[in-house]
Motif scaffolding. Structure first.
Motif, PDB file in Angstrom:
ATOM      1  N   GLY A 104      -3.352  -0.867   4.156  1.00 25.98           N
ATOM      2  CA  GLY A 104      -2.486   0.050   4.874  1.00 25.98           C
ATOM      3  C   GLY A 104      -1.483  -0.674   5.746  1.00 25.98           C
ATOM      4  O   GLY A 104      -0.309  -0.291   5.825  1.00 25.98           O
ATOM      5  N   SER A 105      -1.920  -1.753   6.418  1.00 21.33           N
ATOM      6  CA  SER A 105      -1.018  -2.510   7.290  1.00 21.33           C
ATOM      7  C   SER A 105       0.083  -3.179   6.489  1.00 21.33           C
ATOM      8  O   SER A 105       1.248  -3.232   6.931  1.00 21.33           O
ATOM      9  CB  SER A 105      -1.808  -3.562   8.068  1.00 21.33           C
ATOM     10  OG  SER A 105      -2.486  -4.452   7.176  1.00 21.33           O
ATOM     11  N   THR A 106      -0.266  -3.692   5.294  1.00 18.21           N
ATOM     12  CA  THR A 106       0.750  -4.333   4.455  1.00 18.21           C
ATOM     13  C   THR A 106       1.778  -3.316   3.980  1.00 18.21           C
ATOM     14  O   THR A 106       2.985  -3.585   3.980  1.00 18.21           O
ATOM     15  CB  THR A 106       0.097  -5.009   3.239  1.00 18.21           C
ATOM     16  OG1 THR A 106      -0.885  -5.958   3.692  1.00 18.21           O
ATOM     17  CG2 THR A 106       1.136  -5.742   2.400  1.00 18.21           C
ATOM     18  N   MET A 107       1.316  -2.139   3.578  1.00 15.96           N
ATOM     19  CA  MET A 107       2.243  -1.112   3.116  1.00 15.96           C
ATOM     20  C   MET A 107       3.186  -0.678   4.239  1.00 15.96           C
ATOM     21  O   MET A 107       4.380  -0.480   4.019  1.00 15.96           O
ATOM     22  CB  MET A 107       1.461   0.093   2.586  1.00 15.96           C
ATOM     23  CG  MET A 107       0.773  -0.161   1.253  1.00 15.96           C
ATOM     24  SD  MET A 107      -0.007   1.326   0.601  1.00 15.96           S
ATOM     25  CE  MET A 107      -0.260   0.832  -1.114  1.00 15.96           C
ATOM     26  N   ALA A 164      10.853   1.481  -0.269  1.00 16.36           N
ATOM     27  CA  ALA A 164      10.155   2.186   0.807  1.00 16.36           C
ATOM     28  C   ALA A 164       9.551   3.494   0.297  1.00 16.36           C
ATOM     29  O   ALA A 164       8.412   3.838   0.643  1.00 16.36           O
ATOM     30  CB  ALA A 164      11.121   2.458   1.958  1.00 16.36           C
ATOM     31  N   GLY A 165      10.292   4.220  -0.545  1.00 13.67           N
ATOM     32  CA  GLY A 165       9.776   5.475  -1.084  1.00 13.67           C
ATOM     33  C   GLY A 165       8.576   5.276  -1.982  1.00 13.67           C
ATOM     34  O   GLY A 165       7.609   6.046  -1.932  1.00 13.67           O
ATOM     35  N   THR A 166       8.617   4.236  -2.819  1.00 12.51           N
ATOM     36  CA  THR A 166       7.495   3.954  -3.720  1.00 12.51           C
ATOM     37  C   THR A 166       6.243   3.583  -2.937  1.00 12.51           C
ATOM     38  O   THR A 166       5.138   4.067  -3.235  1.00 12.51           O
ATOM     39  CB  THR A 166       7.867   2.820  -4.684  1.00 12.51           C
ATOM     40  OG1 THR A 166       9.007   3.203  -5.457  1.00 12.51           O
ATOM     41  CG2 THR A 166       6.714   2.494  -5.619  1.00 12.51           C
ATOM     42  N   ILE A 167       6.403   2.725  -1.934  1.00 12.62           N
ATOM     43  CA  ILE A 167       5.253   2.319  -1.127  1.00 12.62           C
ATOM     44  C   ILE A 167       4.688   3.512  -0.357  1.00 12.62           C
ATOM     45  O   ILE A 167       3.464   3.681  -0.238  1.00 12.62           O
ATOM     46  CB  ILE A 167       5.663   1.196  -0.154  1.00 12.62           C
ATOM     47  CG1 ILE A 167       6.055  -0.061  -0.940  1.00 12.62           C
ATOM     48  CG2 ILE A 167       4.528   0.874   0.803  1.00 12.62           C
ATOM     49  CD1 ILE A 167       4.949  -0.649  -1.783  1.00 12.62           C
TER      50      ILE A 167
END
Length: 544
Positions: A104-107, A164-167
């Motif tokens: 979650g932090s990486t995303m 950003a949208g994909t992540i």
């Protein structure tokens, strides 16, 4: 005294030889006057200005260098080069440890970085355009170049916005499918030992049928994937939907409700366990406990501890297959589907690429067939997915996959464990996958030999853990394994599975199984054959 006269030429020569004060200092060399203002190159044409602006979007600083602002240009080039090197190093590290992307932090970091990158790149293009002094163009040139510069600003932002949208979509998908059941607390995942010391991990893979003409969820496909964490070698253990009167461990609330075996609805079919538990929360001690009830029943039947489950809705599964471009499957004979007589269509025999609807009915159809043939086809679908769906395929079709999975997939695998599943999944793709199904004439669903099922499971896992490949034999298309000898240690399943296997092998008389000591003195008689056969490779079974 005579007065000398000077010619005009001599006078001019004499005057020119003097400095501004007339003291005879030499005159400065001709040249442009020095000022504190920046020097600009020749005015650009409209096409050239647009070209240099576009180049600055790819090579930051190029437009500033052309405009004569060398210091700014070289600074931008230096920052760009440093960023490229940093991204290259980061890409190398991620290639060695790609699973960290699921954190979650990486995303969150990637989404923030993409947003910053979009703003920075748009600003770079805008400032590069201004540095080239478009005001020196004609009015038409200013309008045209301004429109193109605006288009470039939007264009350079697009890749960052897409990232950003994909992540964000991926993060929302993972949160949705791994949402914990209310009242059930998942064990924390330790990064240094995510598998908690286990040598094997057992996943229950479920195909659920929640069609419009049914109330609740019926688990029509149930397969346990028992994975060796060290090697990735996997055993697929398939149980028929019509397996009757399964027993529950003492820890399950259903043990007290059904001490002689599950017999709800008069038949006690395995595919009704989830439905019964969900519809009787007063018995289970809470709502939405169907998954746990089924894990308890299947784990106790096999003598394994079921760690996690993953459930796929059958009709959503078709959308998933379409999202990855279909599956290549060897269809041994024509498979008709639809209604009782197969009037909807026919999947022709041969090595074919099947779309989502065809894969769905290839794994579901019982026209001119039975549950056991369907189980064999279902495990071929699982094997094809494991071997053919690569990370590149997932990335290329991610949006469609996420859309399908969001509405058809659920699991109790913790979010923090997902990153550790990636390297394990890569091992499985390259390792040996064997398959064992408990069907007639090996096991009769209406009168199952529970001790024999546990022995077969233990032996299949032992063969999978061996360095040599499992011996594959078949008679009349039936696959089985030799029952373990009386002295075989149940601990070969390893880790958490070892204690469960041991408990399962030494089952109580309540579930119809004798103790290992009793089996040593007098082998159990069974109406099903105990021939020396091994679990078969999916490559041989399915032609993958």
């Amino acid at each position: 005294m005579p007065v000398s006269t000077l010619s005009p030429a001599s006078d001019q020569s004499s005057a020119s030889s003097k400095g501004p004060s007339g003291a005879g200092d030499p005159a400065p060399a001709p040249g442009p006057r020095k000022t504190g203002r920046p020097r600009f190159a020749r005015p650009l044409s409209t096409g050239a200005l647009i070209g240099w602006t576009a180049l600055s979007a790819v090579v930051p600083g190029a437009a500033h260098l052309r405009a004569g602002r060398r210091r700014t240009g070289f600074v931008l080039l230096g920052v760009f080069g440093t960023t490229l090197v940093a991204l290259g190093i980061l890409a190398l590290k991620l290639s060695e440890n790609a699973q960290v992307v699921l954190r979650g932090s990486t995303m969150t970091t990637i989404m923030i970085g993409a947003g910053v990158g979009a703003v920075a790149w748009c600003s770079l293009v805008a400032f590069s355009y201004v540095a080239l002094r478009p005001q020196r163009l004609s009015q038409g040139g200013q309008v045209l170049s301004g429109v193109v510069a605006g288009f470039l600003c939007v264009s350079v932002m697009a890749p960052f916005v897409f990232t950003a949208g994909t992540i964000r979509t991926a993060s929302q998908l993972l949160d949705a499918v791994t949402a914990p059941v209310a009242g059930v607390t998942a064990s924390p995942v330790r990064a240094e030992d995510p598998w908690d010391g286990r040598k094997r991990v057992n996943f229950l893979l479920i195909g659920g049928d929640a069609a419009g003409n049914r109330v609740g969820v019926r688990t029509d496909s149930m397969t346990v994937a028992s994975v060796n964490i060290a090697t990735g070698n996997t055993v697929l253990l398939s149980l028929p939907r019509n397996l009757q009167y399964v027993h529950f461990p003492a820890s399950s609330p259903l043990r007290k409700q059904f001490p002689d075996g599950f017999n709800a609805e008069g038949q006690g079919l395995l595919n009704s366990v989830w439905y019964y538990a969900d519809n009787n929360p007063q018995v289970m001690g809470g709502k939405n406990r169907g998954a746990q009830a089924l894990k308890d029943a299947i784990g106790y039947t096999l003598g394994l501890h079921i760690d996690y489950y993953a459930m796929v809705d059958m009709f959503g599964f078709a959308a998933l297959i379409d999202a990855v471009g279909g599956l290549k499957i060897r269809v041994e004979r024509d498979v008709r589907w639809g209604g009782h007589f197969g009037t909807a269509g026919t999947i022709k025999a041969g090595y074919r690429t099947l779309n989502g609807e065809e894969v769905l009915w290839y794994g579901r159809s019982r026209v001119d067939s039975d549950d056991f043939s369907r189980m064999a086809r279902q495990r071929c679908v699982i094997g094809a997915l494991a071997q053919q769906v690569t990370p590149a395929t997932v990335l290329a079709n991610f949006t469609r996959i996420a859309s399908a999975a969001r509405h058809m997939f659920r699991t109790d695998i913790p979010r923090d464990l997902l990153e550790h599943l990636v390297p394990l999944g890569m091992k499985v793709r390259k390792a040996s996958i064997t398959s064992l199904q408990f069907v007639p004439p090996i096991i009769y669903p209406g009168a199952a030999d529970w001790a024999k099922i546990r022995n077969m499971t233990r032996e299949a896992i032992r063969e999978s853990m061996a360095d040599r490949p499992a011996t594959t034999t078949a008679t009349n298309g039936v696959t089985g394994v030799t029952a373990a000898s009386p002295g075989t240690s149940p601990g070969t399943t390893g880790g958490a599975g070892s204690s469960s296997a041991s408990a399962g092998a030494a089952s109580s008389p309540a579930d119809g199984a004798s103790t290992p000591t009793a089996r040593a003195s007098s082998p159990r008689l069974t109406p099903t054959p105990n021939s020396g056969k091994a679990a078969k490779s999916l490559s041989e079974l399915c032609g993958l």
